[in-house]
Design a protein around this motif. Structure first.
Motif, PDB file in Angstrom:
ATOM      1  N   GLN A  20      50.489 -47.840   7.755  1.00 38.42           N
ATOM      2  CA  GLN A  20      49.179 -47.299   8.727  1.00 38.42           C
ATOM      3  C   GLN A  20      47.496 -47.366   7.310  1.00 38.42           C
ATOM      4  OE1 GLN A  20      49.439 -42.739   7.691  1.00 38.42           O
ATOM      5  NE2 GLN A  20      49.435 -42.462  10.161  1.00 38.42           N
ATOM      6  N   THR A  62      52.384 -50.706  13.177  1.00 38.68           N
ATOM      7  CA  THR A  62      51.746 -50.462  12.575  1.00 38.68           C
ATOM      8  C   THR A  62      51.738 -49.127  13.233  1.00 38.68           C
ATOM      9  OG1 THR A  62      49.521 -51.033  13.958  1.00 38.68           O
ATOM     10  CG2 THR A  62      50.258 -51.619  11.382  1.00 38.68           C
ATOM     11  N   VAL A  63      50.656 -47.918  12.835  1.00 39.36           N
ATOM     12  CA  VAL A  63      50.720 -46.419  13.748  1.00 39.36           C
ATOM     13  C   VAL A  63      49.118 -46.038  13.312  1.00 39.36           C
ATOM     14  CG1 VAL A  63      53.205 -45.659  13.665  1.00 39.36           C
ATOM     15  CG2 VAL A  63      51.768 -45.329  11.875  1.00 39.36           C
ATOM     16  N   ARG A  70      44.968 -46.247   5.304  1.00 39.62           N
ATOM     17  CA  ARG A  70      44.802 -44.363   5.105  1.00 39.62           C
ATOM     18  C   ARG A  70      43.213 -44.810   3.812  1.00 39.62           C
ATOM     19  NH1 ARG A  70      50.072 -41.245   3.479  1.00 39.62           N
ATOM     20  NH2 ARG A  70      50.819 -41.683   5.658  1.00 39.62           N
ATOM     21  N   GLY A  98      45.728 -44.216  11.669  1.00 37.11           N
ATOM     22  CA  GLY A  98      45.659 -43.462  10.638  1.00 37.11           C
ATOM     23  C   GLY A  98      45.159 -42.494  10.806  1.00 37.11           C
ATOM     24  N   ASN A  99      45.394 -41.444  10.230  1.00 39.54           N
ATOM     25  CA  ASN A  99      45.023 -40.510   9.808  1.00 39.54           C
ATOM     26  C   ASN A  99      43.539 -40.503  10.797  1.00 39.54           C
ATOM     27  OD1 ASN A  99      47.810 -40.059   8.947  1.00 39.54           O
ATOM     28  ND2 ASN A  99      47.108 -39.431   6.823  1.00 39.54           N
ATOM     29  N   PHE A 107      46.039 -54.149  13.606  1.00 35.35           N
ATOM     30  CA  PHE A 107      46.150 -52.993  13.667  1.00 35.35           C
ATOM     31  C   PHE A 107      44.388 -52.972  15.068  1.00 35.35           C
ATOM     32  CE2 PHE A 107      46.877 -53.032   9.021  1.00 35.35           C
ATOM     33  CZ  PHE A 107      47.414 -51.949   8.982  1.00 35.35           C
ATOM     34  N   ARG A 148      56.602 -48.130   9.147  1.00 38.53           N
ATOM     35  CA  ARG A 148      55.446 -48.270  10.376  1.00 38.53           C
ATOM     36  C   ARG A 148      54.334 -48.871   8.944  1.00 38.53           C
ATOM     37  NH1 ARG A 148      59.119 -49.177  13.141  1.00 38.53           N
ATOM     38  NH2 ARG A 148      59.448 -48.355  14.918  1.00 38.53           N
TER      39      ARG A 148
END
Length: 554
Positions: free
Chosen positions: A392, A428-429, A394, A431-432, A308, A390
């Motif tokens: 993520q 990974t992507v 949250r 996070g919101n 991350f 992926r």
């Protein structure tokens, strides 16, 4: 024949003859001691035949015990009496010698327990109140005998300082639980099934390895049938207080479990053979919480690693790894590393997954992987990553700022090639929250481009013009407007006078309406006449008829 002895003085006088009679009859007086001896012998034989079994019981103290008075009671029936009280060799214990009745001599055998019954207050309630009047007695608990009574097989016993939690005549089953620690459990703590008390804790001890605690519980019949091979036990002591993504949760079994702890159980699995009643002395694992007890089986662990590039504040070891609402595992490690290419630090998060929690999907993949000699976890992740799987971060709770790792499919994610490794690398992507921060940053950048200085100058000029306009309106327009309003007020007053009930306009209007009414009646009469005499339009109206002279002829 008797012998004659001549006398010394006179030889001629014969000596007297003495005859002794032999007595062959026995005197009746001898019957008294014989009868007494027979009676004594019969009493001895009777006492010997009725004599019970002497046993010795060791206690820490003789509190409440009296020789010749304290009874031994089995199922509330007197079965013996204390004969003597003494000490052992080092006087550290009290040895109580008691006599068991002959008909219950078989109570003296392995498995029989003895304890002093007196008023007690423990977690299970108050017991022994009846001894306040009758005095203490020694309780007896033994395994039920079969057939006629037999002889005693054991004469020395170690007395219990507290009554047994479960007597042998109580129907039900004993089960063994293995836990990491005892917690607040104690002997007498309740056992719950669907929040109903169905049993109790009857004992515990430290495991021989020292790594766990063995707890023994007893579930009363017929509720013991609900304990199956698929049953899960958990510690329901105190209050289960948790703050997670679902909010604040507070759960407890009962008020008693708040004070003395408790154990709860519930069948979890419905697989083949899992619904059969568990045998007595079956061993189960005691989980710390209900959530852990009801979680899907762990099975084989599979390690993963994620990178991350954003802040991971709020993520801790033990955080959940979630996939479509199913907890697949937990975070096991968090480390910091440096990327020399980008000159930035990034976070490395390790986690352990349990793919068997996916159910039949993983079973099918594992069968295919076994045929090809591949690792089932790599095969499953490789296919899912190819289709956009992926990781993520949250938020799990907005109040506490806790984070969890969410595994989800992002169709628009950049393609990534999966290379099997140990641990497996999952892309990974952001996070919101990071996306929201980026959007806010873009908005701030756009706001910074707005020429607030020029807008301020224009606004100042506009305000000055507005002020001049307001002054002009106040000095020029306002007086004229007041005059117009006064004239309008006078005009309205005249209109009111004109429209008054006694004014000329209403009176003239009423007269005009009357004239119109009379004209309408005349027109109606003319129309009626023409309808009756349509020839009058050509000939004209004839002479008026003379009353009583009949019709007038033209």
């Amino acid at each position: 024949m008797s012998e004659q002895t001549p006398g010394k003085g006179d030889p001629q006088i014969a000596a007297p003859t003495i005859t002794r009679k032999r007595q062959n009859r026995i005197s009746w007086i001898w019957l008294v001691p014989v009868v007494a001896a027979l009676m004594g012998l019969s009493l001895v034989v009777r006492t010997w035949l009725q004599a019970g079994t002497d046993i010795s019981i060791t206690f820490n103290s003789a509190d409440g015990l009296e020789v010749g008075k304290t009874r031994l009671r089995y199922k509330d029936v007197n079965v013996g009496t204390v004969k003597s009280i003494g000490f052992n060799e080092d006087r550290s214990k009290v040895v109580v010698t008691a006599e068991l009745a002959k008909e219950v001599s078989d109570l003296a055998r392995d498995g029989t327990n003895f304890w002093v019954v007196k008023p007690r207050l423990d977690v299970s309630g108050v017991s022994g109140l009846g001894t306040l009047l009758s005095g203490a007695y020694i309780g007896v608990d033994a395994i039920e005998g079969k057939g006629k009574a037999s002889k005693a097989t054991k004469l020395t016993f170690e007395g219990l300082e507290i009554p047994p939690a479960v007597t042998h005549d109580r129907t039900g089953k004993r089960f063994k639980l293995k836990a990491d620690n005892l917690g607040s459990l104690d002997v007498g703590s309740p056992v719950y099934y669907r929040r109903i008390n169905v049993g109790r804790v009857i004992g515990y001890e430290l495991d021989k390895s020292g790594d766990s605690v063995n707890i023994e519980v007893f579930v009363d019949a017929p509720n013991d049938a609900f304990v199956t091979s698929g049953t899960r036990f958990w510690n329901s002591s105190g209050v289960d207080f948790s703050v997670n993504a679902d909010g604040l949760k507070v759960r407890t079994q009962s008020v008693v479990s708040l004070l003395v702890g408790g154990v709860a159980f519930e069948p979890v699995y419905t697989a083949r053979g899992a619904n059969k009643p568990a045998p007595a002395d079956a061993e189960f694992e005691l989980y710390s919480t209900e959530a852990q007890a009801k979680a899907n089986p762990d099975g084989e662990a599979f390690d993963i690693r994620m990178r991350f590039d954003q802040s991971i504040r709020g993520l801790a070891v033990g955080a959940l790894v979630d996939f479509s609402g199913i907890t697949l595992g937990n975070v096991t490690g968090i480390n910091l590393d440096f990327d020399p290419e980008t000159k930035r630090f990034y976070s490395v998060v390790d986690a352990t997954l349990y793919p068997e929690r996916l159910g039949s999907v993983y079973e099918d993949v594992r069968e295919l992987a076994d045929k090809d000699g591949d690792v089932a976890g790599n095969r499953l992740l490789g296919g899912m990553i190819k289709h956009g799987l992926r990781a993520q971060l949250r938020p799990a709770n907005l109040l506490t700022g806790q984070l969890y790792v969410n595994l989800d499919v992002f169709p628009n994610a950049k393609p990534v090639t999966f290379n099997p490794s140990v641990p497996a690398i999952i892309p990974t992507v952001p996070g919101n929250l990071d996306q929201l921060q980026q959007q806010l940053s873009n908005i701030v950048n756009k706001i910074e481009k707005i020429p607030f200085d020029k807008i301020g100058e224009d606004l100042r000029t506009t305000l000055a013009s507005t002020s001049r306009l307001m002054n002009r309106l106040d000095k020029q327009v306002a007086p004229e407007a007041q005059g117009m309003l006064k004239q309008a007020r006078d005009s309205m007053a005249r209109i009111n006078e004109l429209l008054a009930s006694d004014g000329s306009l209403p009176v003239s209007t009423e007269r005009a309406l009357q004239e119109l009414n009379r004209a309408a009646r005349s027109l109606r009469s003319l129309a009626d006449f023409l309808q009756a005499n349509p020839e009058a339009l050509l000939r004209g109206r004839g002479a008026d008829p003379i009353p009583g002279s009949g019709p007038v002829k033209n």
